[in-house]
Design an enzyme around this catalytic site. Structure first.
Site, PDB file in Angstrom:
ATOM      1  N   ASP A 119       0.821  -1.208   0.000  1.00 14.89           N
ATOM      2  CA  ASP A 119       0.000   0.000   0.000  1.00 14.89           C
ATOM      3  C   ASP A 119       0.857   1.260   0.000  1.00 14.89           C
ATOM      4  O   ASP A 119       2.016   1.247   0.403  1.00 14.89           O
ATOM      5  CB  ASP A 119      -0.953   0.020   1.196  1.00 14.89           C
ATOM      6  CG  ASP A 119      -0.246   0.097   2.538  1.00 14.89           C
ATOM      7  OD1 ASP A 119       0.746  -0.638   2.731  1.00 14.89           O
ATOM      8  OD2 ASP A 119      -0.672   0.886   3.412  1.00 14.89           O
ATOM      9  N   GLU A 124       0.172  -1.318   5.680  1.00 21.13           N
ATOM     10  CA  GLU A 124       1.216  -0.875   6.597  1.00 21.13           C
ATOM     11  C   GLU A 124       1.039   0.596   6.946  1.00 21.13           C
ATOM     12  O   GLU A 124       1.272   1.016   8.086  1.00 21.13           O
ATOM     13  CB  GLU A 124       2.596  -1.109   5.968  1.00 21.13           C
ATOM     14  CG  GLU A 124       3.772  -0.910   6.913  1.00 21.13           C
ATOM     15  CD  GLU A 124       4.336   0.505   6.946  1.00 21.13           C
ATOM     16  OE1 GLU A 124       5.237   0.774   7.746  1.00 21.13           O
ATOM     17  OE2 GLU A 124       3.874   1.343   6.133  1.00 21.13           O
TER      18      GLU A 124
END
Length: 414
Positions: A86, A181
């Site tokens: 991400d 994350e």
């Protein structure tokens, strides 16, 4: 052991991966927080299968797992290399147009889609060390996504190298790509039993040669302020607006300390990240950070007292103060496993680098993984100016990280 004439795939992979929008959403209650993160995870799982990793797959949560099987007769610990798919919610990740600047000449880089966005050595001194190298930027309207698609591409190229060069001996190597994350939830659904690794390394660091085995410890704090609500037409001497109370609390925070913009080095901070509410009730969200875990409680109590003093001036109002643990300093775990850093240092030296060990003023998936039973420090990728339109990365830095991982995989089975 490492072929200097190796035809790296890391840059080509990176240029493809950053064009896949994987921005996570901190306000989402789903996991992953955005389904589009799975778009890249699917690509990675398929590419790993095409390389010949028979167990490569994406699970229902968007994690990618794969194994490079051992090719040594020696008994070796199982090592994991991890990166996150991400990108940060701080800056748009939609429509990323990566640009390769060949043989960087040291001059300002004016990004073509927004010429007010200028990347310069004055702003980013590390650029001076990249003169003559190829670097990659975005086009000026989005972040680049080097955080952490550089790490993803490095791990993928490491797998490509090891599979193409079976003469490099290694034990079982596990690959793990995580979602979310950037929202602090990257390890929330990870299956460490299925992963089956003994030690790990995240690829989520910055400058060439840096190695990080210490992070902040982190909490989230939330102050909810309850005002006194009255119809505004009849509110004189009665209404107490919760939004204004929240504003007073923010204004009461120290101006010369206690914040990320006034601290550096090993200093901790308290940082407001979001204010939501109406006149009746307002909430302020904070992150609390320090390298010494015990200091978090001190920071949180100081914040609570500041808010309580403001609220106490307004009879009829009230507040609630909540704290939630986020992650802890990985050093508290890694100090008990010195070989993890020692082997990394050996790999850096073999690759011709001097290891620079410094704490992260932030966290990685490795912070939580370490406390979940997978000791997991952080290795450089070359990423710079992350979470911004100025984000850039050096191709040569990424290539050197590939070499470090190959050497590290070999060292663990010696």
């Amino acid at each position: 052991m490492f072929h200097k004439d190796y035809n790296y795939t890391v840059a080509d992979r990176f240029l493809r991966y950053v064009q896949v929008d994987t921005q996570s959403d901190p306000q989402s209650a789903t996991f992953p927080s955005s389904e589009k993160q799975k778009d890249l995870s699917k690509i990675l799982a398929e590419e790993l299968l095409q390389m010949g990793l028979a167990d490569a797959h994406m699970d229902e949560h968007g994690y990618v797992y794969a194994t490079i099987p051992s090719n040594t007769d020696k008994q070796a610990p199982v090592i994991c290399f991890c990166a996150h798919v991400d990108t940060a919610p701080d800056c748009s990740g939609t429509g990323v147009k990566p640009i390769v600047h060949r043989n960087y000449n040291g001059k300002d880089i004016v990004l073509p889609d927004d010429e007010t966005q200028v990347i310069s050595i004055e702003k980013y001194p590390y650029l001076k060390e990249q003169i003559g190298n190829d670097i990659i930027t975005a086009s000026g309207t989005t972040l680049l996504g080097a955080d952490d698609k550089s790490g993803v591409a490095i791990i993928m190229d490491m797998a490509n190298y090891l599979l193409a060069h079976p003469e490099v001996k290694h034990g079982d190597i596990k690959i793990l790509f995580t979602p979310d994350e950037e929202t602090g939830r990257g390890t929330e659904k990870v299956d460490l039993a299925k992963l089956g690794a003994d030690f790990g390394y995240t690829l989520d660091g910055g400058e060439l040669g840096t190695f990080e085995d210490e992070t902040f410890s982190a909490d989230a704090a939330k102050i909810t302020v309850n005002g006194v609500i009255v119809h505004p037409g009849y509110a004189k001497d009665k209404l107490i607006n919760a939004l204004k109370l929240a504003g007073e609390i923010l204004a009461a925070l120290p101006k010369d300390s206690f914040s990320p913009e006034t601290t550096s080095g090993r200093e901790g901070f308290v940082h407001p990240t979001r204010v939501i509410g109406i006149a009746e009730k307002a909430t302020i969200e904070f992150i609390v950070r320090d390298f010494t875990t015990e200091n978090l409680t001190k920071h949180e109590e100081r914040l609570r007292q500041i808010a309580a003093q403001v609220v106490s001036r307004y009879p009829g109002t009230s507040m609630e103060f909540e704290v939630k643990e986020q992650y802890r300093n990985m050093k508290e775990v890694l100090v008990n496993h010195p070989q993890v850093a020692q082997y990394a240092q050996a790999a850096y030296v073999e690759a011709g680098l001097s290891l620079v060990n410094e704490p992260i003023r932030g966290g990685t998936d490795g912070s939580r993984l370490s406390f979940m039973g997978l000791p997991c420090p952080n290795i450089f990728t070359g990423m710079q100016a992350i979470h911004s339109k100025h984000e850039w990365v050096s191709i040569s830095d990424m290539q050197k990280a590939v070499e470090v991982l190959v050497r590290l995989a070999n060292i663990w089975q010696r």
